[in-house]
Design an enzyme around this catalytic site. Structure first.
Site, short mmCIF file in Angstrom:
data_model
loop_
_atom_site.label_atom_id
_atom_site.label_comp_id
_atom_site.label_asym_id
_atom_site.label_seq_id
_atom_site.Cartn_x
_atom_site.Cartn_y
_atom_site.Cartn_z
N ASP A 140 24.53 -84.60 -22.61
CA ASP A 140 25.22 -85.77 -22.06
C ASP A 140 24.23 -86.89 -21.72
OD1 ASP A 140 28.01 -85.83 -21.80
OD2 ASP A 140 27.99 -84.39 -20.16
N GLN A 177 31.67 -80.59 -17.79
CA GLN A 177 32.71 -81.61 -17.85
C GLN A 177 32.89 -82.26 -16.47
OE1 GLN A 177 34.21 -82.63 -20.65
NE2 GLN A 177 35.53 -84.09 -19.62
N LYS A 235 36.35 -80.67 -27.94
CA LYS A 235 34.90 -80.48 -28.14
C LYS A 235 34.63 -79.14 -28.81
CE LYS A 235 33.60 -83.43 -24.30
NZ LYS A 235 33.43 -83.56 -22.85
N1 GUN Z 1 34.20 -86.79 -18.52
C1 GUN Z 1 34.59 -87.92 -19.17
N2 GUN Z 1 33.66 -88.30 -20.07
C2 GUN Z 1 32.67 -87.38 -20.00
C3 GUN Z 1 31.44 -87.22 -20.70
O1 GUN Z 1 31.05 -88.02 -21.56
N3 GUN Z 1 30.70 -86.14 -20.35
C4 GUN Z 1 31.09 -85.27 -19.39
N4 GUN Z 1 30.28 -84.25 -19.09
N5 GUN Z 1 32.22 -85.39 -18.72
C5 GUN Z 1 33.01 -86.44 -19.03
#
Ligand code: GUN
Length: 296
Positions: free
Chosen positions: A121, A98, A54
């Site tokens: 998100d 996350q 990311k």
């Molecule tokens: N962990 C796995 N997929 C995601 C996601 O799309 N967003 C977040 N914040 N954590 C994750």
């Protein structure tokens, strides 16, 4: 019929290129650089890989990336204090915590502490409610990526029968809302659904998001249907670790009209949509018009 393969890797590259060109304009015309803060608590190896990816892609599209790596023992109070600082920081337009968080932290509490306008998100209850009522919101990244690919392939989705396999808050439920928003007739199926095969066979669009390797065989797919496979499952095959989706690709590709592969389908779209959401949040925060084709 042999299905058209929907190339998520190429599509994600197009989305990133669009985001990058908007970012260049924002910098030149408005003196604004979008910023994304990613918070990682602990040392889960898969999460570390995602967070690194990311950060790298954020910088590649010209945005600022702020990574906060916290000790696995971080207290809830300390994490909430960081979120409060990021909420107030004008250089931060998007905040992502996350998941999963270590067990001693309450994910719902933490997610709902994020300013909904910065919740890239789309997991905050305000955004969930806005999406459910058809109002402007931040939309979860993976379902947004699926929607973009479906719109690109079909144009209008109006009147199509869509089946979403899986009812998670991250994919299944928001995916169903988005398909409903595009005027599909939507069924959400799950582990307790009676005759899953029969439900799938009626679908013009199948979105599989259950996390069970190759659970959907080709004979569950209506000839010509579009199959979007959200699953990313690691399995052992012939002594090797391989990635497979929730759909049995070979048999499904023989009957579907279009299908996303694993890897190279939905996966790359998720981070591309995170960048798109960060750009959208930045435009909204500054009262600027939103980028076209990058939102729901
Ligand atoms: N962990 C796995 N997929 C995601 C996601 O799309 N967003 C977040 N914040 N954590 C994750």
């Amino acid at each position: 019929m042999t299905a058209k393969v929907i190339d998520g890797k190429a599509f994600a590259a197009e989305v990133r290129a669009k985001v990058a060109s908007h970012v260049t304009r924002l910098k030149e015309e408005n003196g604004i650089t979008p910023g994304l803060a990613v918070v990682l608590v602990g040392e889960d190896p898969a999460s570390q890989v995602y967070v690194r990816s990311k950060g790298k892609q954020t910088v590649e599209v010209g945005m600022n990336s702020y990574e906060h790596k916290l000790d696995p023992e971080t207290s809830e109070a300390d994490l909430l204090a960081l979120i409060d600082r990021l909420n107030k920081d004008a250089a931060v337009h998007g905040i992502l915590v996350q998941l999963p968080l270590p067990k001693h932290l309450d994910s719902d509490l933490v997610i709902n502490a994020i300013d909904p306008a910065k919740d890239v998100d789309g997991f905050h209850i305000s955004n969930v409610g806005l999406l459910g009522t058809g109002q402007k919101s931040m939309v979860p990244c993976t379902p947004l990526g699926c929607l973009m690919m479906l719109r690109d392939h079909h144009g209008s989705l109006a009147g199509m029968d869509a089946v979403v396999l899986g009812r998670s808050n991250i994919v299944g439920k928001p995916m169903a809302q988005l398909l409903l928003g595009d005027s599909c007739t939507v069924t959400i199926a799950h582990s307790r659904t009676k005759d899953l095969a029969d439900v799938c066979r009626r679908a013009d669009i199948v979105v599989a998001a259950v996390g069970r390797p190759e659970m959907v065989p080709g004979d569950w797919i209506k000839p010509g249907a579009t199959v979007i496979d959200v699953g990313i499952n690691r399995i052992e095959r012939d002594g090797k670790t391989v990635l497979v989706g929730d759909v049995d690709y070979a048999s499904a590709a023989a009957v579907a009209g279009a299908i996303t592969p694993v890897p190279g389908g939905v996966g790359p779209m998720t981070i591309a949509c995170l960048l798109a959401n960060t750009l959208t949040a930045c435009c909204r925060a500054n009262g600027l018009s939103e980028p076209e084709g990058l939102t729901a």
